[in-house]
Write a protein that holds these residues in place. Structure first.
Motif, PDB file in Angstrom:
ATOM      1  N   SER A 372       0.835  -1.214   0.000  1.00 19.91           N
ATOM      2  CA  SER A 372       0.000   0.000   0.000  1.00 19.91           C
ATOM      3  C   SER A 372       0.866   1.260   0.000  1.00 19.91           C
ATOM      4  O   SER A 372       0.391   2.354   0.306  1.00 19.91           O
ATOM      5  N   THR A 373       2.134   1.087  -0.323  1.00 19.45           N
ATOM      6  CA  THR A 373       3.109   2.175  -0.353  1.00 19.45           C
ATOM      7  C   THR A 373       3.702   2.270  -1.745  1.00 19.45           C
ATOM      8  O   THR A 373       4.065   1.254  -2.343  1.00 19.45           O
ATOM      9  N   GLU A 374       3.791   3.472  -2.263  1.00 22.08           N
ATOM     10  CA  GLU A 374       4.410   3.684  -3.571  1.00 22.08           C
ATOM     11  C   GLU A 374       5.879   4.043  -3.369  1.00 22.08           C
ATOM     12  O   GLU A 374       6.198   5.047  -2.729  1.00 22.08           O
ATOM     13  N   THR A 375       6.772   3.223  -3.895  1.00 28.28           N
ATOM     14  CA  THR A 375       8.212   3.464  -3.771  1.00 28.28           C
ATOM     15  C   THR A 375       8.689   4.229  -4.998  1.00 28.28           C
ATOM     16  O   THR A 375       8.590   3.741  -6.121  1.00 28.28           O
ATOM     17  N   ARG A 376       9.231   5.403  -4.755  1.00 25.59           N
ATOM     18  CA  ARG A 376       9.668   6.266  -5.858  1.00 25.59           C
ATOM     19  C   ARG A 376      11.198   6.314  -5.885  1.00 25.59           C
ATOM     20  O   ARG A 376      11.811   6.975  -5.063  1.00 25.59           O
ATOM     21  N   VAL A 484       9.162   7.401  -0.344  1.00 24.54           N
ATOM     22  CA  VAL A 484       7.911   6.658  -0.466  1.00 24.54           C
ATOM     23  C   VAL A 484       6.736   7.557  -0.101  1.00 24.54           C
ATOM     24  O   VAL A 484       6.868   8.529   0.650  1.00 24.54           O
ATOM     25  N   LEU A 485       5.580   7.207  -0.661  1.00 19.75           N
ATOM     26  CA  LEU A 485       4.316   7.852  -0.349  1.00 19.75           C
ATOM     27  C   LEU A 485       3.263   6.759  -0.225  1.00 19.75           C
ATOM     28  O   LEU A 485       3.442   5.649  -0.746  1.00 19.75           O
ATOM     29  N   ASP A 486       2.174   7.046   0.440  1.00 18.76           N
ATOM     30  CA  ASP A 486       1.065   6.088   0.437  1.00 18.76           C
ATOM     31  C   ASP A 486       0.532   5.921  -0.975  1.00 18.76           C
ATOM     32  O   ASP A 486       0.391   6.905  -1.728  1.00 18.76           O
ATOM     33  N   ALA A 487       0.232   4.689  -1.357  1.00 19.62           N
ATOM     34  CA  ALA A 487      -0.315   4.419  -2.685  1.00 19.62           C
ATOM     35  C   ALA A 487      -1.747   4.923  -2.773  1.00 19.62           C
ATOM     36  O   ALA A 487      -2.431   5.114  -1.761  1.00 19.62           O
ATOM     37  N   GLU A 488      -2.194   5.148  -3.989  1.00 19.06           N
ATOM     38  CA  GLU A 488      -3.573   5.604  -4.190  1.00 19.06           C
ATOM     39  C   GLU A 488      -4.566   4.543  -3.724  1.00 19.06           C
ATOM     40  O   GLU A 488      -5.630   4.866  -3.207  1.00 19.06           O
ATOM     41  N   GLU A 489      -4.189   3.278  -3.902  1.00 16.24           N
ATOM     42  CA  GLU A 489      -5.060   2.172  -3.478  1.00 16.24           C
ATOM     43  C   GLU A 489      -4.412   1.429  -2.321  1.00 16.24           C
ATOM     44  O   GLU A 489      -3.279   0.976  -2.431  1.00 16.24           O
ATOM     45  N   LEU A 490      -5.127   1.334  -1.199  1.00 19.03           N
ATOM     46  CA  LEU A 490      -4.632   0.610  -0.034  1.00 19.03           C
ATOM     47  C   LEU A 490      -5.144  -0.821  -0.111  1.00 19.03           C
ATOM     48  O   LEU A 490      -6.339  -1.063  -0.201  1.00 19.03           O
ATOM     49  N   VAL A 491      -4.215  -1.779  -0.093  1.00 16.47           N
ATOM     50  CA  VAL A 491      -4.585  -3.176  -0.313  1.00 16.47           C
ATOM     51  C   VAL A 491      -3.888  -4.064   0.701  1.00 16.47           C
ATOM     52  O   VAL A 491      -2.877  -3.700   1.292  1.00 16.47           O
ATOM     53  N   ASP A 492      -4.449  -5.244   0.893  1.00 22.29           N
ATOM     54  CA  ASP A 492      -3.796  -6.286   1.676  1.00 22.29           C
ATOM     55  C   ASP A 492      -3.036  -7.207   0.732  1.00 22.29           C
ATOM     56  O   ASP A 492      -3.296  -7.255  -0.469  1.00 22.29           O
ATOM     57  N   SER A 493      -2.112  -7.957   1.293  1.00 24.82           N
ATOM     58  CA  SER A 493      -1.304  -8.851   0.463  1.00 24.82           C
ATOM     59  C   SER A 493      -1.809 -10.276   0.561  1.00 24.82           C
ATOM     60  O   SER A 493      -2.191 -10.743   1.638  1.00 24.82           O
ATOM     61  N   PRO A 494      -1.788 -10.988  -0.567  1.00 19.70           N
ATOM     62  CA  PRO A 494      -2.006 -12.436  -0.476  1.00 19.70           C
ATOM     63  C   PRO A 494      -0.879 -13.072   0.319  1.00 19.70           C
ATOM     64  O   PRO A 494       0.204 -12.507   0.449  1.00 19.70           O
ATOM     65  N   ARG A 495      -1.154 -14.232   0.847  1.00 20.72           N
ATOM     66  CA  ARG A 495      -0.110 -15.031   1.492  1.00 20.72           C
ATOM     67  C   ARG A 495       0.388 -16.016   0.449  1.00 20.72           C
ATOM     68  O   ARG A 495      -0.315 -16.940   0.060  1.00 20.72           O
ATOM     69  N   PRO A 509      -4.740  -9.558   6.278  1.00 21.22           N
ATOM     70  CA  PRO A 509      -4.990  -8.130   6.526  1.00 21.22           C
ATOM     71  C   PRO A 509      -3.725  -7.405   6.990  1.00 21.22           C
ATOM     72  O   PRO A 509      -2.881  -7.985   7.687  1.00 21.22           O
ATOM     73  N   ARG A 510      -3.597  -6.152   6.600  1.00 17.52           N
ATOM     74  CA  ARG A 510      -2.455  -5.348   7.055  1.00 17.52           C
ATOM     75  C   ARG A 510      -2.475  -5.245   8.577  1.00 17.52           C
ATOM     76  O   ARG A 510      -3.513  -4.971   9.182  1.00 17.52           O
ATOM     77  N   ALA A 511      -1.308  -5.466   9.182  1.00 20.44           N
ATOM     78  CA  ALA A 511      -1.246  -5.452  10.648  1.00 20.44           C
ATOM     79  C   ALA A 511       0.192  -5.361  11.097  1.00 20.44           C
ATOM     80  O   ALA A 511       1.124  -5.632  10.339  1.00 20.44           O
ATOM     81  N   ILE A 512       0.352  -4.984  12.374  1.00 29.53           N
ATOM     82  CA  ILE A 512       1.656  -5.012  13.038  1.00 29.53           C
ATOM     83  C   ILE A 512       1.749  -6.337  13.790  1.00 29.53           C
ATOM     84  O   ILE A 512       0.813  -6.728  14.484  1.00 29.53           O
ATOM     85  N   PRO A 513       2.872  -7.059  13.653  1.00 31.04           N
ATOM     86  CA  PRO A 513       2.980  -8.369  14.311  1.00 31.04           C
ATOM     87  C   PRO A 513       2.647  -8.300  15.799  1.00 31.04           C
ATOM     88  O   PRO A 513       3.221  -7.490  16.533  1.00 31.04           O
ATOM     89  N   ALA A 514       1.696  -9.112  16.237  1.00 27.53           N
ATOM     90  CA  ALA A 514       1.295  -9.144  17.651  1.00 27.53           C
ATOM     91  C   ALA A 514       2.218 -10.099  18.403  1.00 27.53           C
ATOM     92  O   ALA A 514       1.842 -11.211  18.767  1.00 27.53           O
ATOM     93  N   ASP A 527      -8.224   2.902   6.426  1.00 34.05           N
ATOM     94  CA  ASP A 527      -7.902   4.056   5.589  1.00 34.05           C
ATOM     95  C   ASP A 527      -6.426   4.452   5.687  1.00 34.05           C
ATOM     96  O   ASP A 527      -6.052   5.562   5.297  1.00 34.05           O
ATOM     97  N   ALA A 528      -5.590   3.576   6.205  1.00 28.36           N
ATOM     98  CA  ALA A 528      -4.156   3.870   6.350  1.00 28.36           C
ATOM     99  C   ALA A 528      -3.328   2.738   5.763  1.00 28.36           C
ATOM    100  O   ALA A 528      -3.730   1.574   5.811  1.00 28.36           O
ATOM    101  N   SER A 529      -2.164   3.086   5.213  1.00 25.37           N
ATOM    102  CA  SER A 529      -1.269   2.043   4.702  1.00 25.37           C
ATOM    103  C   SER A 529      -0.769   1.177   5.846  1.00 25.37           C
ATOM    104  O   SER A 529      -0.582  -0.026   5.686  1.00 25.37           O
ATOM    105  N   GLY A 530      -0.543   1.808   7.001  1.00 25.32           N
ATOM    106  CA  GLY A 530       0.005   1.090   8.149  1.00 25.32           C
ATOM    107  C   GLY A 530       1.450   1.456   8.438  1.00 25.32           C
ATOM    108  O   GLY A 530       2.011   1.046   9.452  1.00 25.32           O
TER     109      GLY A 530
END
Length: 816
Positions: A372-376, A484-495, A509-514, A527-530
């Protein structure tokens, strides 16, 4: 006496330095990054417990099984790539033994990685029977590992010699020494201590005048002066650039430049000089674009900070965009977790981590954040690269350096016209091809011609588009940076099972390791990249890793070895701390002092532990040969850039002002690979007299002095450099134009002060070593100056050669 013979004798008299082993037996980072993923992806299907197969009697999923091999013999022979059947099979050298079977040979770069791994002894952390299926959950017993438990405040122990152990650091160290039946070493003499401090804090030697005037009573003032100097930012900023794999080109198959990476370099130097709180420093690099700024200058600084996530090495020749994105994300996760947490989260890309407490779900939860982050990173598509990315436009500021050139309106219009013509040509070619197909023409006859034309159009467009992105509509050059900037589309990643993009298995789902039961862990807002949440987790005061890792890095730079030897690996496969209570004490103090690096450094260098002499002692060596208990200060060779800066300093040639921009930003072409025809890249990248931190850092094309003296590999997280002593270093010191120029500068400097030979010799030693020559050295050098090598060699040239020998000597390359 011949010059080269004298050169060798003088180096011997001034003091040889034994090679310092940089080997670390507990470090398995190369295996986890380069070897295990290949085995998992290409071999486990037919040769693992997980698959239930062991074709040919071979399993590759644990250390002993791989070494044992199968029906044909040992798959891996430690230290012997030529005798290792695994490598033979990978390279398809035997038609009856090709792996993977019925598939294309693996890339040469992969085979080279395996060859290097086997030659190094094939270090492999996998224990027999413990490599189960990839879904094993968190590693068993991880909660008991020391680095995953919160730091515990312990009062410094009482000691019998309070006069020596005047600080908390000293009491912790003294208690360990006493329990081992050892005593600390005497204090270093004042000049040795000042010289040690100068190199450690600023990367520069003290002047003869400063050394002569210094007493131990001046210690605190001298330390404070060094901490406040611009040199501190240069020296300690370079340490951080090692950790974040800073470079100004991509490396790998398409070594294209990053002309705007230098802005991040300057950001780091300025941050250390200003003593920016370390937690804030990390947050800015992970999510600076998401942090509120008070003004345009602050906004620019925060955007530049995110360059950390943009200048890593990339597979620019990769045609599959999904694979390219997955690999960039993996590199970002690896750099962040190793650099800031000394943890290998990226190892969970293909399987749950076998020792660290990170699972595949943790990995892909983080991957969603970076997805969900655009790397420039600012390269364009051409004949060398199949991947492109824009740059970030910075706010315009007064006096801002913009190295990319402006264009006239006419030049902008001309490029736009050429792009329009290429678009029209491409449409016409497409229509002609469609017509030919419809008419049933034999397309094989014109295939090569049509393909060449399509590639010409494709490759011609990229550089022109890239050029237009560096200017506004009027042709004015824009201030740009990587980041980097937040991407226009915020998405989760497949496993992705086994890390393969062709095998998605549900979405994570996007998350911080618990992992550590912190409030900063868990799911991120929809609504956030994380990334901001990730930055807060990394710098959470209750995160047990972050403060410990940085304290250990600082300790390692000051003592030559960390309290934890494996500075980039705090996991179960890393080393245990030599002084765990001291590490926790300093980590807690670090946070309580506002995450101030300067205060941490100050506390350490003012301790009696740091001030010990580096003289070898038999009793200490017998009981503690590796000096883990700190019974003396280590005698270290200087880093590559410190050697270079010291030569510039003593010769009087050094330019202490920051270099504006970078040589890389001034190149006309982006291509700088070994086979590149870019004539703008000078043969001598050492040429500038600015400090070495401003030298161009091109991956696979380093300045000579950095390459010869163990500079950090800029494609990897490097918290601790190797230290070698090899013949190529001596050859460089003898034959380098750079060293010769410094010798001439040193001779001129001395010649301006005296013409008396004995006084010239004394001054040369004072400037280079902060000491006078001993009687043997004085006699040897005086005899040399009186004995020209040939009739045409005058006294001026003889003295230059003497200066050259002093600069190339072992004593010059050692802090103490």
């Amino acid at each position: 006496m011949k010059p080269f013979l004298f050169f060798g004798l003088l180096c011997w008299f001034v003091g040889p330095l034994a090679a310092i082993a940089g080997d670390d037996p507990t470090e398995f980072a190369f295996f986890e990054n380069k070897i295990r993923p290949v085995l998992v992806k290409h071999c486990y299907e037919c040769h693992s417990v997980e698959s239930g197969k062991a074709k040919g009697g071979l399993r590759v999923d644990d250390r002993e099984a791989l070494r044992r091999g199968g029906e044909l013999g040992a798959a891996v022979v430690e230290g012997e790539p030529g005798e290792s059947l695994l490598l033979v099979a990978m390279r398809h050298e035997d038609p009856d033994l090709e792996m993977p079977p019925r598939k294309a040979k693996l890339p040469d770069a992969v085979s080279a990685d395996f060859e290097a791994w086997i030659a190094a002894g094939a270090p492999d952390p996998r224990e027999p029977g413990k490599e189960a299926a990839s879904r094993g959950g968190r590693a068993e017993g991880w909660e008991e590992h020391w680095s995953y438990r919160p730091p515990v405040r312990v009062e410094p122990p009482a000691v019998t010699d309070e006069a020596w152990a005047g600080t908390a650091i000293d009491r912790f160290v003294f208690a360990e020494l006493q329990s081992a039946g050892l005593a600390p070493s005497p204090e270093a003499d004042p000049v040795t201590l000042l010289r040690r401090l100068g190199f450690a804090l600023t990367g520069l030697p003290p002047s003869p005048e400063a050394a002569a005037a210094f007493t131990l009573g001046d210690l605190e003032g001298a330390v404070d002066q060094m901490l406040a100097s611009e040199g501190f930012g240069v020296r300690w900023g370079r340490h951080w650039l090692d950790v974040v794999r800073y470079a100004e080109s991509n490396g790998k198959e398409a070594n294209l430049t990053y002309p705007h990476a230098w802005r991040y370099r300057d950001y780091v130097i300025e941050s250390f000089a200003a003593d920016l709180p370390y937690d804030q420093f990390l947050r800015e690099q992970i999510a600076g674009d998401l942090i509120e700024a008070e003004n345009d200058s602050e906004r620019a600084r925060l955007l530049i900070a995110t360059g950390f996530l943009a200048f890593g090495p990339k597979g620019l020749t990769e045609n599959n965009d999904l694979q390219f994105a997955a690999d960039v994300i993996d590199e970002q996760i690896d750099a962040l977790s190793r650099g800031m947490l000394a943890s290998s989260i990226a190892c969970a890309r293909c399987h749950d981590h076998k020792s660290d407490p990170f699972t595949m779900d943790d990995y892909y939860a983080l991957a969603g954040i970076f997805k969900s982050t655009e790397t420039r990173f600012g390269t364009w598509i051409d004949s060398e690269s199949n991947q492109s990315a824009r740059l970030i436009q910075l706010p315009s500021l007064p006096g801002q350096l913009i190295p990319n050139p402006s264009m006239t309106k006419e030049e902008v219009a001309e490029i736009e016209g050429k792009l329009a013509a290429l678009d029209a040509e491409e449409k016409a070619a497409r229509k002609a091809t469609e017509k030919a197909v419809a008419e049933g023409q034999d397309m094989q006859k014109t295939f090569n011609e049509r393909l060449a034309n399509a590639l010409r159009i494709y490759w011609s467009r990229g550089p022109m588009v890239g050029k237009l992105e560096t200017v506004d509509d009027e042709g004015n050059a824009l201030p740009l940076c990587m980041g980097v900037l937040d991407a226009e589309e915020l998405v989760d990643s497949p496993r992705y099972e086994r890390g393969e993009i062709n095998h998605p298995a549900g979405t994570v789902p996007r998350a911080i390791p618990a992992v550590f039961s912190l409030e900063s862990e868990g799911a991120v807002p929809d609504d956030a990249s994380g990334r901001l949440e990730l930055a807060r987790w990394v710098t959470d005061p209750k995160n047990p890793l972050t403060a410990r890792v940085m304290v250990n890095r600082v300790w390692s730079h000051l003592f030559g070895e960390g309290l934890v030897e494996t500075v980039d690996n705090f996991g179960p496969t890393g080393a245990a701390p030599s002084h765990p209570e001291l590490l926790d004490y300093l980590a807690i103090r670090f946070q309580e002092n506002g995450w101030s690096v300067k205060q941490l450094v100050r506390e350490i260098v003012l301790s009696r532990t740091y001030r010990q002499a580096s003289v070898w002692r038999e009793d200490g060596y017998r009981k503690d040969p590796d000096n883990r208990l700190l019974w003396r200060h280590a005698k270290e060779r200087l880093d590559a850039e410190v050697i270079r800066d010291a030569m510039l300093s003593v010769s009087g040639d050094i330019n202490l002002s920051p270099r504006s921009g970078s040589l890389v930003a001034e190149l006309k072409s982006q291509s700088v690979g070994i086979l590149s025809l870019n004539k703008d890249v000078p043969d001598d990248l050492d040429g500038t007299t600015h400090r070495s931190v401003y030298l161009p850092i091109l991956r696979d094309r380093m300045p000579d002095i950095l390459r010869h003296f163990d500079f950090a590999e800029p494609s990897l997280v490097v918290g601790r450099r190797d230290t070698t002593n090899v013949p190529s270093q001596a050859l460089y010191l003898m034959n380098s134009d750079f060293i010769r120029a410094r010798a001439e500068g040193l001779a001129r400097r001395i010649g301006r002060e005296t013409s008396d030979p004995a006084e010239m010799i004394r001054l040369a030693f004072e400037i280079c070593f902060n000491r006078s020559p001993d009687p043997v050295e004085a006699d040897l050098t005086e005899t040399y100056l009186k004995t020209p090598t040939d009739p045409d060699t005058g006294p001026e040239e003889m003295f230059i050669r003497l200066c050259h020998a002093l600069l190339a000597s072992a004593d010059f390359r050692v802090a103490d």
